[in-house]
Motif scaffolding. Structure first.
Motif, PDB file in Angstrom:
ATOM      1  N   ALA A 178       0.775  -1.184  -0.020  1.00  0.00           N
ATOM      2  CA  ALA A 178      -0.043  -0.153   0.017  1.00  0.00           C
ATOM      3  C   ALA A 178       0.887   1.361   0.014  1.00  0.00           C
ATOM      4  CB  ALA A 178      -0.702  -0.019   1.300  1.00  0.00           C
ATOM      5  N   GLY A 179       2.109   1.393   0.620  1.00  0.00           N
ATOM      6  CA  GLY A 179       2.942   2.415   0.824  1.00  0.00           C
ATOM      7  C   GLY A 179       3.503   2.650  -0.691  1.00  0.00           C
ATOM      8  N   ALA A 181       2.076   2.091  -3.533  1.00  0.00           N
ATOM      9  CA  ALA A 181       1.095   2.586  -4.232  1.00  0.00           C
ATOM     10  C   ALA A 181       0.819   4.011  -4.165  1.00  0.00           C
ATOM     11  CB  ALA A 181      -0.366   1.720  -4.079  1.00  0.00           C
ATOM     12  N   ALA A 182       0.845   4.409  -2.789  1.00  0.00           N
ATOM     13  CA  ALA A 182       0.702   5.665  -2.245  1.00  0.00           C
ATOM     14  C   ALA A 182       1.603   6.710  -2.834  1.00  0.00           C
ATOM     15  CB  ALA A 182       0.594   5.819  -0.835  1.00  0.00           C
ATOM     16  N   GLY A 183       3.105   6.003  -2.931  1.00  0.00           N
ATOM     17  CA  GLY A 183       4.018   6.938  -3.307  1.00  0.00           C
ATOM     18  C   GLY A 183       3.982   7.212  -4.759  1.00  0.00           C
ATOM     19  N   VAL A 184       3.412   6.242  -5.637  1.00  0.00           N
ATOM     20  CA  VAL A 184       3.265   6.559  -6.861  1.00  0.00           C
ATOM     21  C   VAL A 184       2.075   7.396  -7.024  1.00  0.00           C
ATOM     22  CG1 VAL A 184       2.357   5.612  -9.166  1.00  0.00           C
ATOM     23  CG2 VAL A 184       4.174   4.451  -7.816  1.00  0.00           C
ATOM     24  N   ALA A 185       1.028   7.329  -6.295  1.00  0.00           N
ATOM     25  CA  ALA A 185      -0.196   8.264  -6.639  1.00  0.00           C
ATOM     26  C   ALA A 185       0.241   9.667  -5.980  1.00  0.00           C
ATOM     27  CB  ALA A 185      -1.178   7.867  -5.553  1.00  0.00           C
ATOM     28  N   PHE A 197      -0.258   0.161 -10.451  1.00  0.00           N
ATOM     29  CA  PHE A 197       0.968  -0.167 -10.177  1.00  0.00           C
ATOM     30  C   PHE A 197       1.401  -0.946  -9.134  1.00  0.00           C
ATOM     31  CE2 PHE A 197       5.251   0.908  -8.213  1.00  0.00           C
ATOM     32  CZ  PHE A 197       6.158   0.614  -9.539  1.00  0.00           C
ATOM     33  N   ALA A 198       0.734  -1.065  -8.136  1.00  0.00           N
ATOM     34  CA  ALA A 198       0.970  -2.095  -7.156  1.00  0.00           C
ATOM     35  C   ALA A 198       0.468  -3.539  -7.597  1.00  0.00           C
ATOM     36  CB  ALA A 198       0.010  -1.605  -5.924  1.00  0.00           C
ATOM     37  N   ARG A 204       1.617  -7.851  -7.456  1.00  0.00           N
ATOM     38  CA  ARG A 204       1.224  -9.001  -8.509  1.00  0.00           C
ATOM     39  C   ARG A 204       0.289  -9.906  -7.804  1.00  0.00           C
ATOM     40  NH1 ARG A 204       5.964 -10.524 -12.819  1.00  0.00           N
ATOM     41  NH2 ARG A 204       6.317  -8.510 -13.533  1.00  0.00           N
ATOM     42  N   ARG A 205      -0.670  -9.114  -7.156  1.00  0.00           N
ATOM     43  CA  ARG A 205      -1.705  -9.746  -6.647  1.00  0.00           C
ATOM     44  C   ARG A 205      -2.746  -8.873  -5.940  1.00  0.00           C
ATOM     45  NH1 ARG A 205      -1.047  -9.578  -1.099  1.00  0.00           N
ATOM     46  NH2 ARG A 205       0.974  -9.479  -0.377  1.00  0.00           N
TER      47      ARG A 205
END
Length: 457
Positions: A178-179, A181-185, A197-198, A204-205
């Motif tokens: 989750a972290g 994904a939050a970094g990209v967002a 991306f996450a 990959r799940r």
């Protein structure tokens, strides 16, 4: 009979007395878990947003210096590159490079519950990533802050795991995922791309228990980014209405060309890992600081010869092309390609997302000139940005979605996905998956005693 009734009543009363405290305890634990998660997500968004502003100020400082003293980068870039790598080797041994391979490796290790990931994601590494990365950007290296933001946010979310009321309330791997994904967002202001991306690259799940943590973290960190920076689009707003017939040729030609260039780029980035005993990489491993100085000098020379095109993340170059407010010389793609590659080899903490998009933008301008496109130049640039990013990372869905959100153009989503799939297919003939291959290099080195060994990745 009376005795049985009395005994039954007493038993039910005891069960009720035990049940209410148990429910209350579970409710309190759930709320403590939620509050901890929300605070960690807000903190991650705040730190990533602050990192974005620091990176912007660092690059602006370098550009200001280079404008007034054009010769100074020949000294400044090597010295600050050496300082950045020295800090990394001395205090933050897992902070070099993009940081995404480290997060992928940490997610895998945390999922097995039998490994320590503190050498890959921790608050110490997050601090080092920000400080040493900013130093490198003041030196003008062709690196981005988006990839490092993934490791920074993942480190913050992982650190929050120790404050949960129960260690099994949420898995550490879910928080790291989750972290990331939050970094990209938060870095790109692209919440949908962060989630994709996450799923496509980091973990990959996507499980039921993971999806809630993932989405809530992305939302909260994204809200912080919007509150501080506004609801901006990374490259502005692109208005394009490509014709149905003309776009087919652009997608095919651009996809093949991006696949070749991106595959070559990815293969060269994996060169240190694939040829670890080459004399160049052995010297780099033995003298990482000196090697960074040599790389900084090469970047400085490229920048001076190209009137500054080689310097920085490339955001200014790509943004100007997307907004149709500038043109680039024919050698811009080659210069950006080489400066990004050399900056990565140096071992500084810096990502390749923004530099890759810049190479894709300049390549798109070249393709438009090659095909004689005048009115559709911006369309070709956007397509090649998605195509090259997909070719380098081999994550076509993420690449298409991230470019679509960055230029705020949903009409191009089919074209972006098509070119991303074509370029990814071509790229896979030249090189394996970049981030996944680099992540394998971190898995056996967790117990290495010397931090210099990790500089191979």
């Amino acid at each position: 009979m009376a005795f049985v009734i009395i005994a039954t009543t007493a038993s039910n009363d005891c069960i009720m007395r035990l049940t209410f405290p148990l429910r209350s305890s579970l409710s309190q634990m759930r709320w403590r878990t939620r509050i901890t998660l929300w605070l960690a997500a807000l903190t991650a968004g705040l730190v990533v947003t602050g990192f974005a502003k620091l990176a912007e100020l660092s690059l602006d400082l370098f550009l200001h210096v280079a404008e007034h003293w054009p010769w100074l980068p020949l000294l400044l870039t090597p010295v600050l590159g050496m300082l950045s790598v020295w800090m990394t080797v001395r205090w933050f041994p897992a902070a070099q490079g993009s940081g995404i391979p480290q997060v992928i490796a940490a997610t895998r290790i945390a999922a097995t519950r039998d490994g320590d990931v503190s050498k890959l994601v921790s608050l110490r590494i997050a601090v080092g990533k920000i400080i040493a990365g900013a130093v490198a950007l003041v030196g003008g290296f062709a690196a981005g802050r988006e990839g490092p933001s993934v490791q920074v946010a993942a480190s913050i979310m992982h650190a929050a795991h120790r404050f949960l009321p129960h260690s099994r309330a949420l898995r550490a791997s879910d928080l790291i995922l989750a972290g990331g994904a939050a970094g990209v967002a938060a870095a790109f202001n692209t919440p949908l791309a962060g989630i994709v991306f996450a799923v496509e690259e980091l973990g990959r799940r996507l499980e039921t228990r993971t999806s809630g943590v993932l989405i809530s973290t992305v939302i909260l960190s994204g809200l912080i980014s919007i509150a501080l920076l506004g609801n901006y689009h990374y490259f502005g707003e692109l208005k394009s209405t490509p014709t149905s017939h003309g776009i087919v040729m652009l997608v095919i030609v651009g996809g093949v060309l991006c696949g070749i260039v991106g595959g070559l780029f990815s293969r060269l980035m994996l060169w240190p890992q694939r040829s670890a005993f080459n004399k160049i990489w052995l010297w780099r491993r033995r003298y990482p600081v000196r090697f960074a100085g040599v790389c900084g000098l090469i970047v400085a020379i490229l920048g001076c010869l190209s009137s500054g095109i080689a310097f920085g993340s490339g955001y200014n170059v790509a943004s100007a092309l997307v907004n149709n407010s500038a043109d680039t010389p024919w050698y811009a793609t080659v210069v950006r390609f080489l400066s990004t590659l050399v900056s990565y080899y140096s071992g500084i903490p810096g990502g390749i997302f923004a530099p890759t998009l810049a190479v894709g933008a300049t390549l798109g301008a070249d393709v438009a000139r090659l095909l004689g496109e005048t009115s559709g130049t911006v369309t070709v640039i956007a397509l090649c940005m998605a195509g090259l990013l997909a070719a380098v990372t081999q994550s076509p869905i993420t690449s298409a979605v991230i470019v679509m959100e960055m230029i705020d153009n949903h009409e191009m989503v089919i074209s972006l996905m098509a070119i991303a799939l074509i370029s990814r297919a071509v790229s896979s003939r030249f090189s394996p998956e970049l981030y996944q291959t680099l992540a394998h290099g971190w898995l056996p080195k967790l117990h290495a005693s010397s931090p210099n060994k990790n500089l191979n990745e």
